[in-house]
Enzyme design. Sequence first.
Site, PDB file in Angstrom:
ATOM      1  N   GLU A  52      -3.817  10.685   9.404  1.00 59.24           N
ATOM      2  CA  GLU A  52      -3.663  11.105   8.007  1.00 59.24           C
ATOM      3  C   GLU A  52      -3.498  12.617   7.881  1.00 59.24           C
ATOM      4  O   GLU A  52      -2.747  13.096   7.035  1.00 59.24           O
ATOM      5  CB  GLU A  52      -4.848  10.616   7.161  1.00 59.24           C
ATOM      6  CG  GLU A  52      -4.839   9.108   6.928  1.00 59.24           C
ATOM      7  CD  GLU A  52      -3.610   8.616   6.158  1.00 59.24           C
ATOM      8  OE1 GLU A  52      -2.964   9.409   5.445  1.00 59.24           O
ATOM      9  OE2 GLU A  52      -3.297   7.415   6.290  1.00 59.24           O
ATOM     10  N   TYR A 135      -7.412  12.719  -1.328  1.00 59.10           N
ATOM     11  CA  TYR A 135      -6.494  11.724  -0.758  1.00 59.10           C
ATOM     12  C   TYR A 135      -6.973  11.271   0.624  1.00 59.10           C
ATOM     13  O   TYR A 135      -7.077  10.077   0.913  1.00 59.10           O
ATOM     14  CB  TYR A 135      -5.050  12.257  -0.657  1.00 59.10           C
ATOM     15  CG  TYR A 135      -4.250  11.373   0.269  1.00 59.10           C
ATOM     16  CD1 TYR A 135      -3.823  10.116  -0.168  1.00 59.10           C
ATOM     17  CD2 TYR A 135      -4.027  11.724   1.598  1.00 59.10           C
ATOM     18  CE1 TYR A 135      -3.178   9.248   0.700  1.00 59.10           C
ATOM     19  CE2 TYR A 135      -3.382  10.866   2.463  1.00 59.10           C
ATOM     20  CZ  TYR A 135      -2.956   9.630   2.009  1.00 59.10           C
ATOM     21  OH  TYR A 135      -2.343   8.764   2.876  1.00 59.10           O
ATOM     22  N   ASP A 153      -1.719  10.132  -2.911  1.00 60.87           N
ATOM     23  CA  ASP A 153      -0.982  11.344  -2.529  1.00 60.87           C
ATOM     24  C   ASP A 153       0.251  11.459  -3.430  1.00 60.87           C
ATOM     25  O   ASP A 153       0.402  10.697  -4.398  1.00 60.87           O
ATOM     26  CB  ASP A 153      -0.624  11.323  -1.035  1.00 60.87           C
ATOM     27  CG  ASP A 153       0.398  10.230  -0.702  1.00 60.87           C
ATOM     28  OD1 ASP A 153       0.763   9.447  -1.602  1.00 60.87           O
ATOM     29  OD2 ASP A 153       0.838  10.191   0.461  1.00 60.87           O
TER      30      ASP A 153
HETATM   31  N1  ADE Z   1       1.629   8.878   4.939  1.00 59.44           N
HETATM   32  C1  ADE Z   1       0.330   9.122   4.730  1.00 59.44           C
HETATM   33  N2  ADE Z   1      -0.446   8.165   5.256  1.00 59.44           N
HETATM   34  C2  ADE Z   1       0.387   7.281   5.842  1.00 59.44           C
HETATM   35  C3  ADE Z   1       0.200   6.082   6.576  1.00 59.44           C
HETATM   36  N3  ADE Z   1      -1.017   5.620   6.827  1.00 59.44           N
HETATM   37  N4  ADE Z   1       1.307   5.434   7.021  1.00 59.44           N
HETATM   38  C4  ADE Z   1       2.531   5.939   6.777  1.00 59.44           C
HETATM   39  N5  ADE Z   1       2.768   7.052   6.094  1.00 59.44           N
HETATM   40  C5  ADE Z   1       1.707   7.750   5.635  1.00 59.44           C
END
Ligand code: ADE
Length: 364
Positions: A52, A135, A153
């Site tokens: 993340e 987030y 997000d």
């Molecule tokens: N962007 C933020 N978290 C994500 C996730 N777990 N999978 C794909 N894109 C992301």
Amino acid sequence: MENEVGLVWEPSAVGEALSPEAVSALLCWYASNARDLPWRHTRDPYRVWVSEIMLQQTRVEAVKPYYARFLEAFPTVFDLAAAPEDQLLKLWEGLGYYSRARNLQKAAQVIVRDYGGEMPADETLLRSLSGIGDYTAGAIASIAFGLPVPAVDGNVLRVLSRVTGSRDDIADPAVKSRFREALRPVIPADAGSFAQALIEIGACVCVPNGDPKCALCPLAPRCVANRENLTGILPVKSAKKPRRIDNLTVLILRDGPRTAVRKRPPSGLLAGLYEYPNVSGHLTPDEVPAAVRSMGFEPLCSTRIEDAGHVFTHIEWRMIAYLVQIAPTPCGYHPRSGCWLASGDDLRAGYALPSAFSAYFKYQ
Ligand code: ADE
């Protein structure tokens, strides 16, 4: 609630668009359409956390190789907590937003010290760790621990703004916080899949540039933007303030086979990374020798090389550059300038040079 254009947005709009039937349709869609991504093969909180953090402001395809290399070098939170800073930054080299790596390590040290190496399964405690905002706390809590915490997000905000038909400015933190709270009562038992499904819709269907793929969207039947043809104007997002422009002169100082680099200060932009020596402003060729001498080197000859630019979040660098041959220096470290003189191979292996300088890598 009244917004800037006088329209009313009620938190219940989220509950209406994301009814239990819509949430089931979303989960069903995710089960058969989720991309196969490396971090989706684990619920290990450390791995979810690393993914993340890397995915903030960064494309999935760019993250994949960094994610693999990082976890190979630091398979546990203990390894990350104990890592030398230069190794950490080298593994992050090219990914950008380097404070993410430093905060990751700071938080790892707290997790080792205060939580015996286990990430806390609690939204508020996660939120208290360096680099973990609303987030990321929501993503870790829901994906790794299955807790009913929203993960909102920019992509998810776009989805929520469209499905509810909200005209509120999604750049306003109060709007984000309102959406987050409105989402809580809607979260189903499989909180992790729900969080990732909304992320996936934002990334693959309800896309930011170009037309969203509403024909493929499980949320389309109740989506206000789809029904009222508003996808072209939603979400409303106010413009950011313009970036500050910094002019720099980069000096590629070469002593035979070696190039000079120095470590940037421990805080601020690109903290702790290496850089080619540089000065503020654009120097004329006549001004270069004095600048090089003031660093304690003896310039022999200099050539203007190509200009380069780099855009950071709040600052833009406009660089001009000179390739300068300097008289040989006896040691690897040059105390007066704070520079290290190293060969191209040594620089590639052990010094994290940010991609802001990538136009000049070929001279080292
Ligand atoms: N962007 C933020 N978290 C994500 C996730 N777990 N999978 C794909 N894109 C992301």
